[in-house]
Enzyme design. Structure first.
Site, short mmCIF file in Angstrom:
data_model
loop_
_atom_site.label_atom_id
_atom_site.label_comp_id
_atom_site.label_asym_id
_atom_site.label_seq_id
_atom_site.Cartn_x
_atom_site.Cartn_y
_atom_site.Cartn_z
N HIS A 188 66.24 49.06 32.26
CA HIS A 188 66.97 50.34 32.30
C HIS A 188 68.17 50.14 33.22
CE1 HIS A 188 62.79 52.19 31.40
NE2 HIS A 188 63.43 51.89 30.29
N GLU A 226 69.01 51.76 36.67
CA GLU A 226 68.06 51.51 37.76
C GLU A 226 68.53 50.27 38.53
OE1 GLU A 226 64.22 51.48 35.83
OE2 GLU A 226 64.57 53.48 34.99
N HIS A 245 61.89 48.18 38.40
CA HIS A 245 62.49 49.42 37.92
C HIS A 245 62.84 50.36 39.08
CE1 HIS A 245 61.73 49.32 33.47
NE2 HIS A 245 60.93 48.34 33.86
N GLU A 299 58.25 50.13 40.96
CA GLU A 299 59.15 51.28 40.92
C GLU A 299 59.69 51.56 42.33
OE1 GLU A 299 60.19 52.89 38.33
OE2 GLU A 299 58.72 52.54 36.73
#
Length: 377
Positions: free
Chosen positions: A169, A172, A262, A338
């Protein structure tokens, strides 16, 4: 009266100017090309040295993750090197959700972004510098739909096949800052953790899985609006050549440990997501992931286990997601790391919030945790 100018016609730039009145601007975030995702912004403001600028990003109730805006402060930089935070407030009832950013620049150019950008120029500098290090190989394993190279780095001589890959992504950007920290550690021949890892592992690293989305200023998709982290069950040359190239290379090398890096819009914490719910789940395999999670939790206060995603029920895992596909396909320890756009709720740093510097430090803790994990495997 001073009137500011706003531009986004550069690498990863993304904003729509609705109106400008002196030093106040009304803005909107364009959607990713051929997609409904909208959240990433990156633009510059010029002509307001010493004057307070007020920027209103509107329509955010219709953004990809509206929960990302409360308690969020915009990233800001006047030199594009040091990124701090600008005072920001979110009003869900104003213009379908408005983030108001206020900032007084010292100079006539100031940049604002959802997170500190990681440009394609910096990516190429990182790849070139890393590839010049002894023991490192670079391979161009594919070409994106916009014609950019997909870079793949290898290093180490050990039997454990470790895959680290980031920025599926593109908005990110935390993920490639993390990769930069990991590569700085792994190419430091004076670092004892790096030396031990090189002896135990062969590293396979894709610093940026989505160059097209990165350059275009997308949040989650590539050049044709594909969310790459929903393509791992059946990637195609037409929709997701990036995933097809990476997965084909993984099939060649095998995978023992995989970390997909991410950023998360809403949760103010660093956390891991595992592969619960895959068809071949066993408690023994799951424990290899939970053990790594416990080690990282012990090693750094910037990581925690209380906040995160709910575990997927048995048999319900989405195998189009990389972490689930890796665990199912290879029987390996796989995880998604994350990092937040907001500051950490537990250990805030008001000047910068979660920052590139903290991403890079976290990478070193992740690698030290990997070494400890290997020692106990």
């Amino acid at each position: 009266m001073t009137t500011i100018a706003i531009d986004a016609g550069f690498d990863s730039g993304n904003i729509e100017v609705l109106s400008i009145d002196g030093t106040t601007a009304k803005l909107a975030i364009p959607k990713d090309h051929m997609s409904e995702f909208a959240q990433w912004y990156h633009f510059r403001v010029s002509g307001a040295a010493g004057e307070e600028v007020t920027l209103k990003l509107t329509g955010l109730n219709a953004s990809a993750y509206p929960g990302g805006w409360p308690d969020y402060n915009s990233c800001v930089s006047e030199d594009r090197e040091y990124w701090a935070r600008a005072d920001s407030s979110f009003d869900k009832d104003a213009d379908n959700g408005t983030l108001t950013i206020t900032y007084t620049p010292a100079s006539d150019i100031v940049y604002f972004a959802y997170f500190a950008p990681y440009s394609m120029d910096r990516h190429h500098d990182l790849v070139a510098e890393t590839a010049s290090c002894e023991g490192v190989s670079l391979e161009r394993i594919g070409t994106t739909l916009d014609g950019q190279p997909l870079d793949y780095l290898t290093m180490g001589t050990g039997d454990k096949q470790v895959w680290l890959y980031a920025r599926q992504h593109p908005g990110e950007t935390q993920a490639e800052w993390w990769i930069e920290g990991a590569l700085e550690c792994l190419t430091d021949d004076t670092d004892p953790v790096a030396r031990a890892l090189h002896a135990a592992c062969t590293f396979h690293i894709v610093p940026n899985c989505n160059p097209d989305g990165s350059r275009r200023g997308h949040l989650r998709t590539n050049a044709v609006g594909t969310n790459l982290n929903r393509e791992w069950h059946e990637p195609s040359a037409e929709r997701s050549p990036e995933v097809l190239a990476i997965r084909n290379k993984m099939d060649q090398t095998g995978v023992d440990f995989a970390m997909d890096v991410h950023g998360d819009e809403a949760i103010p914490a660093v956390f891991l997501a595992g592969f619960e719910g895959i068809p071949s789940w066993t408690d023994e395999l799951g424990e290899t992931y939970y053990r790594y999670q416990r080690i990282l939790d012990r090693r750094t206060p910037d990581f925690q286990t209380k906040l995160g995603y709910p575990k997927t029920p048995a048999g319900r895992a989405n195998l189009s997601i990389s972490t689930n596909q890796m665990a199912e396909r290879f029987g390996c320890t796989a995880m998604t790391l994350e990092m937040p756009y907001k500051d950490l709720a537990a250990t805030p740093e008001p000047e910068q919030g979660w920052s590139p510097e903290r991403c890079k430090l976290l990478a070193r803790d992740c690698l030290a945790s990997l070494l400890e994990w290997l020692d106990e495997t």
